[in-house]
Structure formats: C-alpha cells, structure tokens
Motif scaffolding. Structure first.
Motif, PDB file in Angstrom:
ATOM      1  N   ALA A  11      24.740  25.841  -1.688  1.00 37.54           N
ATOM      2  CA  ALA A  11      23.325  25.873  -2.045  1.00 37.54           C
ATOM      3  C   ALA A  11      22.633  24.584  -1.606  1.00 37.54           C
ATOM      4  CB  ALA A  11      23.154  26.065  -3.542  1.00 37.54           C
ATOM      5  N   CYS A  12      21.447  24.745  -1.062  1.00 35.50           N
ATOM      6  CA  CYS A  12      20.624  23.609  -0.648  1.00 35.50           C
ATOM      7  C   CYS A  12      19.239  23.765  -1.273  1.00 35.50           C
ATOM      8  CB  CYS A  12      20.511  23.559   0.874  1.00 35.50           C
ATOM      9  SG  CYS A  12      19.387  22.276   1.496  1.00 35.50           S
ATOM     10  N   ALA A  13      18.697  22.678  -1.785  1.00 35.12           N
ATOM     11  CA  ALA A  13      17.358  22.707  -2.377  1.00 35.12           C
ATOM     12  C   ALA A  13      16.423  21.796  -1.586  1.00 35.12           C
ATOM     13  CB  ALA A  13      17.413  22.260  -3.834  1.00 35.12           C
ATOM     14  N   TRP A  14      15.309  22.353  -1.162  1.00 33.59           N
ATOM     15  CA  TRP A  14      14.225  21.553  -0.601  1.00 33.59           C
ATOM     16  C   TRP A  14      13.196  21.368  -1.718  1.00 33.59           C
ATOM     17  CZ3 TRP A  14      12.493  22.608   5.127  1.00 33.59           C
ATOM     18  CH2 TRP A  14      13.547  22.269   5.985  1.00 33.59           C
ATOM     19  N   VAL A  15      12.879  20.116  -1.997  1.00 38.00           N
ATOM     20  CA  VAL A  15      12.065  19.791  -3.167  1.00 38.00           C
ATOM     21  C   VAL A  15      10.795  19.068  -2.749  1.00 38.00           C
ATOM     22  CG1 VAL A  15      11.987  18.503  -5.335  1.00 38.00           C
ATOM     23  CG2 VAL A  15      14.111  19.629  -4.636  1.00 38.00           C
ATOM     24  N   LYS A  16       9.653  19.526  -3.272  1.00 40.02           N
ATOM     25  CA  LYS A  16       8.393  18.795  -3.157  1.00 40.02           C
ATOM     26  C   LYS A  16       8.145  18.110  -4.496  1.00 40.02           C
ATOM     27  CE  LYS A  16       4.819  20.900  -1.423  1.00 40.02           C
ATOM     28  NZ  LYS A  16       3.816  21.978  -1.144  1.00 40.02           N
TER      29      LYS A  16
END
Length: 558
Positions: A492-497
């Motif tokens: 799992a990979c999370a791109w976070v703003k």
C-alpha cells in the motif's frame, strides 16, 4: 466465424450436499470415527472424528445453555487454534452465526465488526504475539471487570453480553472456555435446535470491503460453505487418508473452507502447524506429521523454499495443496512441484461472497495451465464475463467476472443497498474482477475494477485507509493505491496532501495508522504531494500515481 460467448457452466452430475455444518460433522464421525481429524501441534492436541464430534457437541450445547439463541451472532477473534476449529462447527450446530474477526484488528475495527452484526458473544485469547486481545476489548468495554459473567452492558459495544476467554486464567466478568459445561438438559436442547435447522440458514459472517471502504458482512449459509469445501476437496482428490497442513488463517475462507471444510467433507485430517504462519514450523509439521497436502499464498511457499534449513526436511509425503490469494509466479510453482513434491498442487480463484471458490485447476491440468490460469469452473456454478453495458463478451475478450449458483452469499448483513449492487436481479454476483475465458474454459484474472490491493494474500481496501487518514489533523486529502512488490505482490502507498502551514513525516503517518489499523493496512510508502493527477472532469487517476511510484521504486533499485 463469430467467437463463442464468455459464458461457462460447471458439471452437475454430482448432486449438491444437503448437510448442515453440524450434520456434516456428525455424518463423517459416524463413517470414520477412528480416523484422525485434528492435530494442533502447538497445543499438543490430537482428536479423532469421534472425539472432535463429542467436543463440538459439548461446546454447542454449552453455548445454548448460556442463553444464546439460534440466529444470534457469536464472534471469534483469535489466531489458528483448536478452539477455532471446534467453534467453527459448534456455533452452526447450535444454530448460531459465527462471525470471523481478523486477528490483526485494532479497537475501532473490532468495535465496528461487533456492532455492525450485533454480536452477542465474543471468544478470544488473552494475547497473541504483540496483539493483546483482552486489553483491546477492555478498552472498548471497561465494564467487563465489574459485570458478572453473562451480564456485560458496555456503551461502545452495547450488544455484547458474553465474553469467553480461551486461556485458563480467570478474567473477571468473562467465562473460561474450559469451564463451558453441558448437562443432559443442555444436550436435549441442542437436539431440539438441530431438528429445526435448514441448509439455507445463515451460518457465517465474514467481513469484506468495497469502494465505500466500510467493511461489509458477507453472510454465508450451510449450503454455501459445505458444498464449496466438498468441491474444493474433490478437485484436490482428497480422501480419508489425507493429512492437510493448514498454515493459512481460519478467519479467512482459505483456512476455514478450503482447509477445514475441505478436510471434514472427505474425512481427512486437519493439521495446524501454529497460531500464525511460520515457515520453519510449517516445514517441521509437514515432515513430522507426514502431511500429504499443504495450503498457502505464494509468499508462504516462497518463505518455505527460501528457508536456510529447507533441505533438512523430508517433504516426500506431499502431493497436493492449494496456492491462492494472489497471482502465482511460474518459477515458484515449478519449485513447489519439484522441490516440495507437490505434483498435484492446484490454483483456486474466488471471493468471500462466493464461499469462496469459483474456478480451480485439477491435477490433470498441465503445469502451464496451473500458472497462467485459475482453472475451470466448479460444479453447479455459472460464470459470464460482461462489458460495461452488461453484455457478455466474446471468448478471449476481457470482461467483468460474474458468478451465479449455490455459492453466492445470502447478502451483506443488514445492508440491502450494497447487496443489490453486488447481486443483480438475475442472481449474478458481480465480482469486480476483470478476466478472460479461453476456448477450453480456462479463466485468467487480468485485473480489478476495484482498487483492492492484495498484499501477501491479505485484501486491503484503499478507501478504508483513506477514510481513516482523513481523521489525522494534518491531512487535507489522501489517495491510497497499490504498487508492485517482489515479496508481497503489492504494498500500500499513500499520497497525502497536508493542510496549509503544517509538516509531517512518513513515519508520523505510518505510526498514526499503526496504532489504529491492522499491520497489513499500514501504508508501506507515504509521499507528500501538492496535487493528484486528475481527469478533466475532476476524477482522480490512481493509475498515474501507481505508474509514477513504480517508476520511482524501479529507479531506486537501479
């Protein structure tokens, strides 16, 4: 010449079994009372079918004696133990619905599961490895220590009345498994309840998620899982002389149906190497117990083959087993056949909502077909591949896989809307998986409509993680997706703003998840971004994120 449609139906010569789960065990115990039924090495437990049936009856009667009523839900939150197997048969024998709870769940996941199905009882050990189950439960129900056994009234889990602890050390307010008792009246009550049961009754709830992220309780019947276990065992050519090593988790259909029920339907022996997967313990168990079968996801087989002591173990007793849960690399399959002697190993495909298996290879299939496909359709099932308009696509074309037949779940517990979305008016279960069918009926899974991530056989649903990360005070927006991984298949990979004016680290986000989510859901990679790739209509393009991350990781390896 026009290609035939992507539509297949399984053979129907063998009739469906009409047993309830308890009735199945009773029938097998009468036929093979002295055959070994259950071996649990860590607990030093060995039961033949006569003994297993007697213990299941005792527990089933005792549960009714506690005041649990047919149709009520009883949860089990535990790793692989003898008691899990016993309760798997005892709960349905008593007319109760067994609720499988992932042993990796944390407090808020446990609370959701218990409350969603209004669980009346929960069976659990004090702890396993780093999971302190009892402490987590007390966090949700601090009243446990003050309430008499059977009279729990907890605000956060209001339906829960009974807590049954597997360890022998007393817990105030809870009952001990070893002290569950059934007198003659309780046994008579059990007999009366059994006479009212139908194979179409709900018997099991397993949690799965979809694009909404909220876990849904797939509700399965006696008929669903008994027959799926039977046909899985038939494809493996199991007999009463087989001994199947089951290191895969029971809370999942892989362990519970493809393992335990496949064995019991054929009078074979369930061999449990440990509470959780350990490559060395599995190898030791296969060698010492002379197991003829072994189950696992590809990462388990990879770990066994790569173990430094692999060559010490005589695995020549093996012949069969199932590799499933995620795509199998061809070289891994070849090594399993050659080095582990599993010439008859099979590949299976399915989903929890279809009990689970729809396609499976058989020993006669060439090795190439056991790697490049998931086999052919199971008996008494029907599958079609459809396009976006619902039309069946030609053979060889990609379409969404839809399944119909005895294996389709009754529905999602207390969730008519999602049930209607998943199962159409004609009874087709829409799986969300993209597949192809060739001229011989072999199926290949080529992708997923949904963004589900499969990490080492564990299903991860991005929306669930996204919704949780929205609770982090620094997170403005987040997108979670899977990226390729050599060991686990996907991570799992999370791109976070982030919100304006704040900073955060990858470890901070991971730690926040780690304290509240099961370990396998914690994003392995976290990237902070200013924007997500979008379509002109404002839809997020996760495939572009996935491509970008895959390129970054490949460059890093180079």
């Amino acid at each position: 010449m026009q290609a035939s449609p992507s539509h297949v139906a399984g053979p129907t010569e063998q009739p469906l079994l009409q047993d309830t789960v308890g009735g199945l065990l009773a029938r097998i115990a009468r036929r093979w009372p002295d055959r070994p039924a259950l071996v649990v090495r860590g607990q030093q437990i060995r039961l033949d079918y006569r003994g297993l049936h007697a213990e299941v009856e005792r527990v089933a009667a005792a549960l009714l004696a506690l005041g649990l009523a047919p149709g009520e839900r009883i949860g089990i939150w535990a790793p692989n133990r003898a008691e899990w197997v016993i309760l798997q048969f005892a709960a349905p024998m008593a007319g109760l619905v067994l609720v499988n709870i992932n042993p990796a769940y944390r407090a808020h996941e446990l609370a959701y599961a218990l409350n969603h199905v209004d669980c009346r009882a929960l069976v659990l050990p004090r702890r396993f490895k780093t999971s302190h189950y009892l402490d987590v439960l007390i966090e949700l129900a601090p009243e446990l220590g003050d309430a008499p056994a059977g009279q729990l009234h907890a605000e956060r889990v209001p339906g829960l009345r009974e807590v049954i602890v597997l360890d022998d050390e007393p817990v105030p307010g809870a009952r001990r498994w070893t002290k569950l008792a059934a007198d003659d009246a309780a046994m008579a009550h059990l007999r009366a309840v059994q006479a009212t049961l139908s194979a179409d009754d709900a018997v099991n709830i397993q949690f799965t998620s979809g694009t909404t992220g909220a876990p849904k309780g797939a509700t399965l019947t006696h008929r669903n899982i008994v027959n799926n276990g039977w046909f899985v065992g038939e494809a493996m050519r199991l007999t009463e002389h087989d001994r199947l090593c089951i290191p895969v988790p029971f809370y999942h259909c892989f362990g519970m149906v493809l393992g335990n029920l496949a064995c019991v339907t054929h009078g074979a022996c369930m061999v449990i190497p440990g509470e959780g997967f350990d490559a060395l313990a599995t190898l030791e168990t296969v060698a010492e117990e002379r197991c003829t079968g072994l189950h696992g996801v590809p990462t388990m087989f990879i770990a066994e083959l790569a173990h430094p002591r692999f060559a010490e173990f005589d695995l020549s007793s093996l012949r069969t087993g199932i590799m499933a849960g995620s795509p199998c690399p061809v070289e891994v399959m070849r090594q399993v056949v050659e080095r582990m002697h599993m010439a008859e190993v099979t590949i299976a495909y399915g989903m929890t909502e279809t009990s689970p298996v729809s396609f499976q290879t058989v020993p006669d299939d060439p090795l190439e077909r056991r790697v490049d496909s998931v086999g052919r359709i199971h008996p008494h099932l029907e599958v079609k591949l459809v396009d976006e308009a619902g039309a069946t696509v030609p053979r060889g074309d990609t379409g969404e896989l839809c399944t119909r037949g005895y294996s389709v779940m009754r529905g999602y517990w207390n969730d008519e809307a999602n049930t209607r979305t998943a199962i159409d008016a004609e009874g087709w279960m829409h799986t969300g998986d993209l597949a192809t069918l060739d001229a011989d009926g072999y199926c290949r899974i080529v992708g997923r409509l949904k963004d589900m991530i499969i990490r080492g056989g564990e299903n991860i649903y991005p929306r669930e993680i996204e919704e949780f990360l929205y609770t982090h005070p620094k997170v403005l927006d987040v997108q979670v997706f899977g990226v390729p991984d050599a060991k686990f298949g996907e991570q799992a990979c999370a791109w976070v703003k982030l919100r304006e004016g704040v900073q955060a680290t990858e470890a901070e986000i991971q730690d926040y998840c780690r304290h509240h989510l099961a370990y396998f859901k914690v994003p392995h990679y976290v990237r902070f971004v200013d924007a997500f790739p979008m379509t002109v209509t404002g839809k997020v393009q996760k495939y572009l994120m996935r491509e970008a991350m895959a390129a970054e990781l490949a460059a890093r390896r180079d």
